[in-house]
Design an enzyme around this catalytic site. Structure first.
Site, short mmCIF file in Angstrom:
data_model
loop_
_atom_site.label_atom_id
_atom_site.label_comp_id
_atom_site.label_asym_id
_atom_site.label_seq_id
_atom_site.Cartn_x
_atom_site.Cartn_y
_atom_site.Cartn_z
N HIS A 1 -3.00 9.62 -7.71
CA HIS A 1 -4.18 8.85 -8.13
C HIS A 1 -5.37 9.41 -7.38
O HIS A 1 -5.36 9.38 -6.14
CB HIS A 1 -4.00 7.37 -7.79
CG HIS A 1 -2.76 6.77 -8.40
ND1 HIS A 1 -2.78 6.07 -9.58
CD2 HIS A 1 -1.45 6.81 -8.00
CE1 HIS A 1 -1.56 5.68 -9.89
NE2 HIS A 1 -0.72 6.12 -8.95
N ASP B 1 1.41 10.31 -4.68
CA ASP B 1 0.88 9.00 -5.09
C ASP B 1 -0.55 8.75 -4.59
O ASP B 1 -1.50 9.00 -5.33
CB ASP B 1 1.83 7.88 -4.65
CG ASP B 1 1.79 6.66 -5.56
OD1 ASP B 1 1.07 6.68 -6.57
OD2 ASP B 1 2.49 5.66 -5.26
N ASP B 2 -0.69 8.26 -3.35
CA ASP B 2 -2.01 7.96 -2.77
C ASP B 2 -2.04 8.50 -1.34
O ASP B 2 -2.00 7.74 -0.38
CB ASP B 2 -2.24 6.45 -2.77
CG ASP B 2 -2.16 5.87 -4.17
OD1 ASP B 2 -3.12 6.03 -4.93
OD2 ASP B 2 -1.10 5.29 -4.51
N HIS C 1 3.99 3.60 -14.87
CA HIS C 1 4.65 3.22 -13.62
C HIS C 1 5.63 2.10 -13.99
O HIS C 1 5.23 1.11 -14.60
CB HIS C 1 3.65 2.65 -12.63
CG HIS C 1 2.77 3.65 -11.93
ND1 HIS C 1 2.05 4.59 -12.59
CD2 HIS C 1 2.50 3.80 -10.60
CE1 HIS C 1 1.37 5.31 -11.69
NE2 HIS C 1 1.61 4.85 -10.48
N HIS D 1 2.23 13.09 -9.76
CA HIS D 1 1.95 11.66 -9.59
C HIS D 1 0.95 11.51 -8.44
O HIS D 1 1.32 11.48 -7.27
CB HIS D 1 3.26 10.89 -9.30
CG HIS D 1 3.08 9.41 -9.23
ND1 HIS D 1 4.09 8.52 -9.50
CD2 HIS D 1 2.00 8.64 -8.92
CE1 HIS D 1 3.66 7.29 -9.35
NE2 HIS D 1 2.39 7.33 -8.98
N GLU E 1 9.07 0.50 -9.73
CA GLU E 1 8.67 0.70 -8.32
C GLU E 1 9.04 -0.60 -7.59
O GLU E 1 9.86 -0.59 -6.68
CB GLU E 1 7.16 0.99 -8.25
CG GLU E 1 6.61 1.18 -6.84
CD GLU E 1 5.09 1.37 -6.81
OE1 GLU E 1 4.41 1.00 -7.79
OE2 GLU E 1 4.58 1.87 -5.78
N1 HPA Z 1 1.68 1.74 -8.03
C1 HPA Z 1 0.92 1.04 -8.85
N2 HPA Z 1 -0.40 1.21 -8.94
C2 HPA Z 1 -0.97 2.15 -8.20
C3 HPA Z 1 -0.23 2.93 -7.34
C4 HPA Z 1 1.17 2.71 -7.26
O1 HPA Z 1 1.93 3.36 -6.51
N3 HPA Z 1 -1.11 3.76 -6.74
C5 HPA Z 1 -2.33 3.51 -7.25
N4 HPA Z 1 -2.25 2.53 -8.14
ZN ZN Z 2 1.24 5.69 -8.56
#
Ligand code: HPA
Ligand code: ZN
Length: 331
Positions: A18, A277-278, A196, A16, A199
């Protein structure tokens, strides 16, 4: 062996991630400068200071703004190769990652520019570092179904580059069912299906991802534990969840990492994995996520081995490759 070293030497897959979320401010300034694009911040420090988020949307606004300096194939190559270089340093052997085509094509950057830069870096990661990888086209859920359908048509000539299709961006108010038709087309082309969900959004969105989109893997899924029937289905079907501890902390999905559900989920028999994630925005790459969650929840080395093994089980690698990596874990 110290925790840090133990985590470092575990073979791991990242599932996971991006690629736009790996954009470190230093590289953002360098690319902005060579492309003649001004950022609204005057220094790297000022950018980092802006990384305080009360929720998902506050992060997304900054994340989409950062991506605006990416224009040319070389920019996408540099972004992607910088990430793989870090993963090589962290003992990561396989990556399945998202990119958001609409963030680029809506600015007039062509699909092929983005794909060529990213896939050239994937090829180099394999030849330089022995890291295998797969690319996932992610649909922005805050945009319309029509935009998603159009993006999928634009992607058609490049489908051989993708292992899957995903769904990201602002979750609340954009339930998975909004994109059923796009995902149906993607499935017909043999792509794996991801979304996703859970969350920030409710368990109902996870049910939709399962029943309407027919996902092969769930991104985040934190809120699944609010629904016992849902937990039971996720366990029975061994649907993998890609959890992202530092992301959850930075976006205030959890107030404290000690409240993170991953240990509870492991105990329930859910197929959970650790991911970043990021990472440029959330303060840590893959190993830092393992370290932070291990410390907060007092995870044992066996728990960590299990999480790393799960990262292969949950991947879209061939069965023999999964087994080869998992066996390395228990030598
Ligand atoms: N959630 C939703 N969109 C996203 C995320 C995330 O964690 N990271 C990059 N785009
Ligand atoms: Zn994500």
């Amino acid at each position: 062996m110290e925790l840090k070293q133990f985590i470092q030497q575990l073979p791991k897959a990242e599932l996971h991630l991006h690629i736009e979320g790996t954009f470190e401010p230093e590289l953002m300034f360098a690319i902005g400068k060579r492309n003649g694009i001004e950022l609204k911040y005057s220094s790297v420090e000022e950018v980092r200071e802006a990384y305080q988020f009360a929720n998902l949307q506050e992060f997304l606004d900054i994340y989409y703004a950062g991506a605006q300096v990416l224009l040319y194939e070389q920019d996408f190559y540099d972004l992607t190769f910088a990430y793989f270089t870090r993963m090589h340093q962290q003992g990561v052997v396989h990556v399945e990652f998202f990119f958001d085509p609409q963030t680029h094509t809506d600015r007039g950057v062509s699909f092929s520019t983005v794909i060529k830069g990213i896939t050239r870096a994937m090829d180099d990661a394999r030849s330089h570092f022995g890291i295998s990888s797969g690319l996932i086209l992610s649909v922005l859920r805050h945009l319309s179904e029509e935009s998603a359908l159009q993006t999928f048509e634009e992607a058609r000539p490049f489908l051989s580059y993708f292992i899957g299709i995903g769904l990201d961006s602002s979750e609340m108010g954009h339930p998975p069912v909004k994109f059923s038709r796009v995902f149906e087309k993607a499935r017909a082309e043999g792509l794996k299906i991801l979304a996703h969900a859970g969350e920030e959004g409710p368990p109902a969105y996870i049910w939709q991802a399962l029943n309407e989109l027919k996902i092969d893997r769930l991104d985040h899924g934190n809120r699944s534990i609010e629904d016992d029937d849902l937990v039971q289905v996720l366990v029975e079907r061994q649907i993998a969840l890609t959890l992202c501890p530092l992301s959850n902390l930075k976006l205030q999905v959890v107030k404290d990492l000690r409240d993170h559900p991953i240990k509870y989920m492991l105990g329930k028999g859910m197929l959970v994995t650790v991911n970043s994630d990021d990472p440029a925005y959330f303060g840590g790459y893959l190993n830092e996520n393992y370290e932070a969650i291990a410390e907060a929840l007092n995870l044992s080395k066996d728990d960590l081995r299990k999480l790393a093994a799960n990262s292969f089980t949950a991947s879209f690698l061939h069965e023999d490759e999964k087994q080869r990596y998992i066996q390395m874990m228990y030598v």
